[in-house]
Design an enzyme around this catalytic site. Structure first.
Site, PDB file in Angstrom:
ATOM      1  N   TYR A 147       9.438 -10.682  -4.525  1.00  0.00           N
ATOM      2  CA  TYR A 147       8.033 -10.418  -4.226  1.00  0.00           C
ATOM      3  C   TYR A 147       7.759  -8.953  -4.531  1.00  0.00           C
ATOM      4  O   TYR A 147       8.508  -8.072  -4.117  1.00  0.00           O
ATOM      5  CB  TYR A 147       7.743 -10.709  -2.755  1.00  0.00           C
ATOM      6  N   ASP A 242      12.184  -2.123  -7.670  1.00  0.00           N
ATOM      7  CA  ASP A 242      11.236  -2.166  -6.556  1.00  0.00           C
ATOM      8  C   ASP A 242      12.010  -1.935  -5.258  1.00  0.00           C
ATOM      9  O   ASP A 242      12.732  -2.808  -4.784  1.00  0.00           O
ATOM     10  CB  ASP A 242      10.517  -3.518  -6.554  1.00  0.00           C
ATOM     11  N   LYS A 274       6.436   0.811   2.599  1.00  0.00           N
ATOM     12  CA  LYS A 274       6.976   0.510   3.932  1.00  0.00           C
ATOM     13  C   LYS A 274       7.515   1.753   4.661  1.00  0.00           C
ATOM     14  O   LYS A 274       6.715   2.495   5.200  1.00  0.00           O
ATOM     15  CB  LYS A 274       7.985  -0.634   3.829  1.00  0.00           C
TER      16      LYS A 274
HETATM   17  C1  LIG Z   1       6.228  -5.464   0.896  1.00  0.00           C
HETATM   18  C2  LIG Z   1       6.631  -5.430  -0.534  1.00  0.00           C
HETATM   19  C3  LIG Z   1       5.706  -5.177  -1.565  1.00  0.00           C
HETATM   20  C4  LIG Z   1       4.234  -5.106  -1.321  1.00  0.00           C
HETATM   21  O1  LIG Z   1       3.869  -4.050  -0.493  1.00  0.00           O
HETATM   22  P1  LIG Z   1       2.434  -4.104   0.245  1.00  0.00           P
HETATM   23  O2  LIG Z   1       2.354  -2.770   0.902  1.00  0.00           O
HETATM   24  O3  LIG Z   1       2.493  -5.255   1.185  1.00  0.00           O
HETATM   25  O4  LIG Z   1       1.405  -4.294  -0.817  1.00  0.00           O
HETATM   26  C5  LIG Z   1       6.182  -5.018  -2.849  1.00  0.00           C
HETATM   27  N1  LIG Z   1       7.507  -5.132  -3.125  1.00  0.00           N
HETATM   28  C6  LIG Z   1       8.415  -5.391  -2.166  1.00  0.00           C
HETATM   29  C7  LIG Z   1       9.853  -5.469  -2.527  1.00  0.00           C
HETATM   30  C8  LIG Z   1       8.012  -5.569  -0.850  1.00  0.00           C
HETATM   31  O5  LIG Z   1       8.918  -5.863   0.088  1.00  0.00           O
END
Ligand SMILES: *Cc1c(COP(=O)(O)O)cnc(C)c1O
Length: 437
Positions: A147, A242, A274
């Site tokens: 994701y 990511d 995060k």
């Molecule tokens: C949470 C997450 C996102 C998206 O971040 P948001 O602040 O919710 O838009 C993208 N990549 C990873 C790996 C994530 O865990």
């Protein structure tokens, strides 16, 4: 202990549902996968949440990662109050955003420069645009179950809520956008090699979670990340790592700090979010100076944000990162292992098939035998057993992520008292997971 009352949460959910689709502003919060009423939180302190009915829970969501120091940490609160007193947003450059960028760059060796944005979604969206601008190619390769936020091009076979609700893909994504995305199984180097052999000249970038945490935790097999680096480099494509979830959680420099450096070199671009916002909406993407220079105003790739680098959010992020000391990482490790070991023991005792998987101190429990190496593996778990387990824990004052496709998050505020509370709830929850015999 908890009273178990949910009247106030139910009333808020009814009000919310009238004015917000499904009553929530992010789908997984709605409890659709586990059933029941989502708890509306009134406050958080350290490892504990208190809901609007007065129930208390040990928090194993931690806002999906950001609350790594625990809720309302005094140093972060002081930084936020101090920054807010100076004004909330200027629409001009200010010092806090510079200090946050410096902190990130100093921690992640391959990152020379970052651009601050407001969410992880924006970070990956912008990283992809930059990769396309740099390579002058369009195709993106991603992995099933990873994701990267709700970016059009990245919603194909995504993890997180898309996995939780077993959605094939999102409606509303143009065929043209999804058509530029190739989805491959995770941990399958031969599939990557094959797609590059066929379409290598069209591929702008491979994007991967540094260690996937959005289909549950599925660490890269030894050599997998390095292989991605080699194949992208050989074909003139970029590698985007990511680290929105793993960044500054798996180690002070994220999953890269555990797995890197690689003989074939680091990823070209990284995305963060995060933890680096400390609970405020701030995120970042960054990488080599030569690539980052293509961003406006120095280059032709446009990217902007009214609130990007917000001074209050930057202060929260900086105080959080500065608070992430060696002792904090040691405590995360100890708390995570104590909880995971006790959960595994309880599930074994109750004869519930399961496996615990790790990326640093980040872990999740799959309700099936291990190993889980891909999204196809993750999807075969017993989600009904997880639902029973989840509710038995909730009744006993432990708030797990309401989906078996999510990591369990601990904070440095998860002290022995909080851990014991979780451990005490586990045997009954494991028996509930086994279900009626
Ligand atoms: C949470 C997450 C996102 C998206 O971040 P948001 O602040 O919710 O838009 C993208 N990549 C990873 C790996 C994530 O865990």
């Amino acid at each position: 202990m908890t009273s178990g009352a949910t009247e106030a949460s139910e009333a808020l959910l009814a009000r919310a549902s009238a004015v917000i689709p499904g009553g929530v502003n992010s789908p997984v919060r709605a409890f659709r996968a586990v059933g029941g009423t989502p708890r509306f939180m009134a406050s958080g302190q350290g490892a504990w949440l208190t809901d609007v009915d007065g129930n208390r829970y040990v928090d194993l969501i931690c806002s999906w990662g950001p609350m790594i120091l625990g809720h309302a940490h005094p140093e972060v609160l002081k930084a936020v109050n101090g920054a807010a007193a100076q004004g909330f947003s200027f629409g001009t450059p200010s010092e806090n955003e510079v200090a946050l960028a410096e902190e990130i760059v100093s921690r992640v060796e391959p990152v020379d420069q970052v651009r601050l944005v407001n969410s992880g979604t924006e970070a990956t969206m912008s990283a992809i645009r930059l990769a396309r601008g740099y390579t002058q190619r369009d195709v993106i390769v991603k992995f099933a179950g990873c994701y990267h936020g709700h970016v059009d091009a990245l919603l194909a076979s995504a993890g997180s809520g898309v996995a939780t609700f077993a959605l094939p893909d999102s409606a509303g994504v143009p065929r043209s956008s999804a058509g530029e995305t190739i989805v491959l199984p995770y941990n399958d180097p031969a599939a990557v090699e094959a797609v590059f052999a066929e379409r290598g000249q069209q591929i702008a970038a491979v994007i991967t979670e540094a260690a996937p945490g959005n289909m549950g935790v599925v660490p890269p097999a030894p050599g997998f990340t390095e292989g991605l680096r080699r194949v992208t480099r050989d074909h003139g494509a970029l590698l985007i790592s990511d680290e929105v979830m793993t960044g500054f959680r798996c180690s002070r420099s994220g999953f890269y700090g555990l797995e890197g450096p690689y003989a074939a070199g680091p990823a070209d671009l990284f995305t963060f979010g995060k933890v680096m916002g400390g609970g405020f909406p701030t995120a970042a993407f960054g990488g080599r100076g030569e690539v980052m220079a293509l961003l406006a105003p120095t280059g032709p790739v446009y990217q902007a944000g009214t609130l990007s680098g917000n001074p209050v959010a930057s202060a929260a992020g900086l105080a959080t990162l500065r608070g992430c000391t060696d002792q904090v990482y040691a405590r995360l490790d100890a708390a995570a292992h104590a909880i995971a070991d006790a959960a595994s023991d309880a599930l074994t005792e109750a004869s519930v098939a399961h496996t615990v998987q790790w990326a640093g101190s980040m872990f999740s429990i799959f309700f099936r035998e291990g190993p889980v190496r891909s999204y196809d593996d993750a999807r075969t778990q017993d989600v009904a057993a997880f639902g029973r387990f989840f509710h038995a824990m909730l009744e006993r004052g432990v708030h797990l992520p309401p989906s078996s496709f999510e990591a369990w998050f601990v904070s440095a505020a998860h002290d022995d008292d909080a851990v014991s509370h979780v451990v005490a709830a586990l045997p009954a929850a494991a028996r509930a997971a086994r279900g009626p015999q």
